[in-house]
Design a protein around this motif. Sequence first.
Motif, PDB file in Angstrom:
ATOM      1  N   SER A  86      -8.783   9.132   8.960  1.00  0.00           N
ATOM      2  CA  SER A  86      -7.778   8.088   8.745  1.00  0.00           C
ATOM      3  C   SER A  86      -7.038   8.292   7.433  1.00  0.00           C
ATOM      4  O   SER A  86      -5.806   8.177   7.379  1.00  0.00           O
ATOM      5  CB  SER A  86      -8.444   6.706   8.763  1.00  0.00           C
ATOM      6  N   PHE A  87      -7.782   8.580   6.358  1.00  0.00           N
ATOM      7  CA  PHE A  87      -7.139   8.787   5.060  1.00  0.00           C
ATOM      8  C   PHE A  87      -6.286  10.053   5.068  1.00  0.00           C
ATOM      9  O   PHE A  87      -5.187  10.074   4.501  1.00  0.00           O
ATOM     10  CB  PHE A  87      -8.193   8.865   3.950  1.00  0.00           C
ATOM     11  N   LEU A 131      -4.074   4.374  -1.788  1.00  0.00           N
ATOM     12  CA  LEU A 131      -4.969   5.223  -0.999  1.00  0.00           C
ATOM     13  C   LEU A 131      -5.959   5.974  -1.884  1.00  0.00           C
ATOM     14  O   LEU A 131      -7.143   6.084  -1.567  1.00  0.00           O
ATOM     15  CB  LEU A 131      -4.156   6.221  -0.171  1.00  0.00           C
ATOM     16  N   CYS A 152      -3.503   6.048 -11.849  1.00  0.00           N
ATOM     17  CA  CYS A 152      -2.260   5.659 -11.172  1.00  0.00           C
ATOM     18  C   CYS A 152      -1.329   4.928 -12.126  1.00  0.00           C
ATOM     19  O   CYS A 152      -0.105   5.091 -12.069  1.00  0.00           O
ATOM     20  CB  CYS A 152      -2.577   4.773  -9.966  1.00  0.00           C
ATOM     21  N   TYR A 177      -8.137  -3.347  -5.321  1.00  0.00           N
ATOM     22  CA  TYR A 177      -8.264  -2.533  -4.110  1.00  0.00           C
ATOM     23  C   TYR A 177      -9.546  -1.701  -4.170  1.00  0.00           C
ATOM     24  O   TYR A 177     -10.346  -1.673  -3.233  1.00  0.00           O
ATOM     25  CB  TYR A 177      -7.066  -1.580  -3.974  1.00  0.00           C
ATOM     26  N   ALA A 219      -3.192   9.246   6.827  1.00  0.00           N
ATOM     27  CA  ALA A 219      -2.333   8.391   6.011  1.00  0.00           C
ATOM     28  C   ALA A 219      -1.582   9.211   4.966  1.00  0.00           C
ATOM     29  O   ALA A 219      -0.388   8.993   4.733  1.00  0.00           O
ATOM     30  CB  ALA A 219      -3.173   7.305   5.337  1.00  0.00           C
ATOM     31  N   PHE A 220      -2.269  10.163   4.337  1.00  0.00           N
ATOM     32  CA  PHE A 220      -1.594  11.026   3.358  1.00  0.00           C
ATOM     33  C   PHE A 220      -0.513  11.874   4.035  1.00  0.00           C
ATOM     34  O   PHE A 220       0.565  12.079   3.475  1.00  0.00           O
ATOM     35  CB  PHE A 220      -2.601  11.924   2.658  1.00  0.00           C
ATOM     36  N   THR A 236       0.610   5.654  -1.871  1.00  0.00           N
ATOM     37  CA  THR A 236      -0.281   6.761  -2.225  1.00  0.00           C
ATOM     38  C   THR A 236      -1.302   6.360  -3.285  1.00  0.00           C
ATOM     39  O   THR A 236      -2.474   6.734  -3.207  1.00  0.00           O
ATOM     40  CB  THR A 236       0.539   7.951  -2.739  1.00  0.00           C
ATOM     41  N   LEU A 270       2.459   9.622   4.721  1.00  0.00           N
ATOM     42  CA  LEU A 270       3.231   9.376   3.501  1.00  0.00           C
ATOM     43  C   LEU A 270       4.036  10.605   3.101  1.00  0.00           C
ATOM     44  O   LEU A 270       5.157  10.490   2.601  1.00  0.00           O
ATOM     45  CB  LEU A 270       2.289   8.971   2.367  1.00  0.00           C
ATOM     46  N   LEU A 327      -8.517   3.402  -3.185  1.00  0.00           N
ATOM     47  CA  LEU A 327      -9.428   3.005  -2.114  1.00  0.00           C
ATOM     48  C   LEU A 327     -10.433   4.109  -1.806  1.00  0.00           C
ATOM     49  O   LEU A 327     -11.632   3.856  -1.652  1.00  0.00           O
ATOM     50  CB  LEU A 327      -8.632   2.644  -0.851  1.00  0.00           C
ATOM     51  N   SER A 328      -9.945   5.333  -1.709  1.00  0.00           N
ATOM     52  CA  SER A 328     -10.842   6.446  -1.391  1.00  0.00           C
ATOM     53  C   SER A 328     -11.853   6.664  -2.511  1.00  0.00           C
ATOM     54  O   SER A 328     -13.020   6.982  -2.253  1.00  0.00           O
ATOM     55  CB  SER A 328     -10.045   7.728  -1.137  1.00  0.00           C
ATOM     56  N   PRO A 381       0.821  -1.223   0.000  1.00  0.00           N
ATOM     57  CA  PRO A 381       0.000   0.000   0.000  1.00  0.00           C
ATOM     58  C   PRO A 381       0.848   1.264   0.000  1.00  0.00           C
ATOM     59  O   PRO A 381       1.864   1.362   0.696  1.00  0.00           O
ATOM     60  CB  PRO A 381      -0.799  -0.118   1.311  1.00  0.00           C
TER      61      PRO A 381
END
Length: 203
Positions: free
Chosen positions: A186-187, A21, A42, A162, A190-191, A18, A194, A24-25, A16
């Motif tokens: 949470s996201f 993420l 991506c 994902y 996480a960003f 960027t 990263l 997923l988002s 996992p």
Amino acid sequence: MQTEFLITSLIVVATPGTGALVTLSSGLSHGARAAMVAAFGCTLGVIPHMLLAITGLATLLHTSRFCFELIRYAGVLYLLRMAWLVLRERHLLSVEHVQGPQARGELIRHAVLVNLLNPKLSVFFLAFLPQFIRSDDSTPIWSMLSMSLVFMAMTLVVFALYGGCAAAVRDRVLRSRRAMRWLRVSFAAAFVALAVRLALAQR
């Protein structure tokens, strides 16, 4: 195609980061179709790194501290911006439907930039791919190109999975305001994490 290359590439892609993420988002907020768009974006973000590695320009990025730092901090700022967008419920983790070419283009732009502004990906292509090219290979550029395309295909498939998994639980998550609030925090965290990791990365 060497088995070691396929296994190592799969591990790199599945870890996992960027791109995962973003996908997923997108799946959680907009559904399976948007997740596929994000996965495609991506994958497109890998192309510049692939071209740099094939043409040898990645060596400049690897050896030039200025170029590395410029791209690295641009990536840090963009990751922090994405964390802000998540908290502000704009584009990422927004429950608005992704409709029309403009909305899909915005989603692809986000997905492309998170991979484009990651200097580690260029260094990865520079250090990783040449290890699997035989010294007696008469067409090393074609070999690198073919391996890069396999890597991109893996990226598309894994990120689509994902996003598909995220989209599968979308309705359940959207029914809970508490869950959505937890996901946004949470996201965003996480960003930010990263971004910090990228800021502290060494060449």
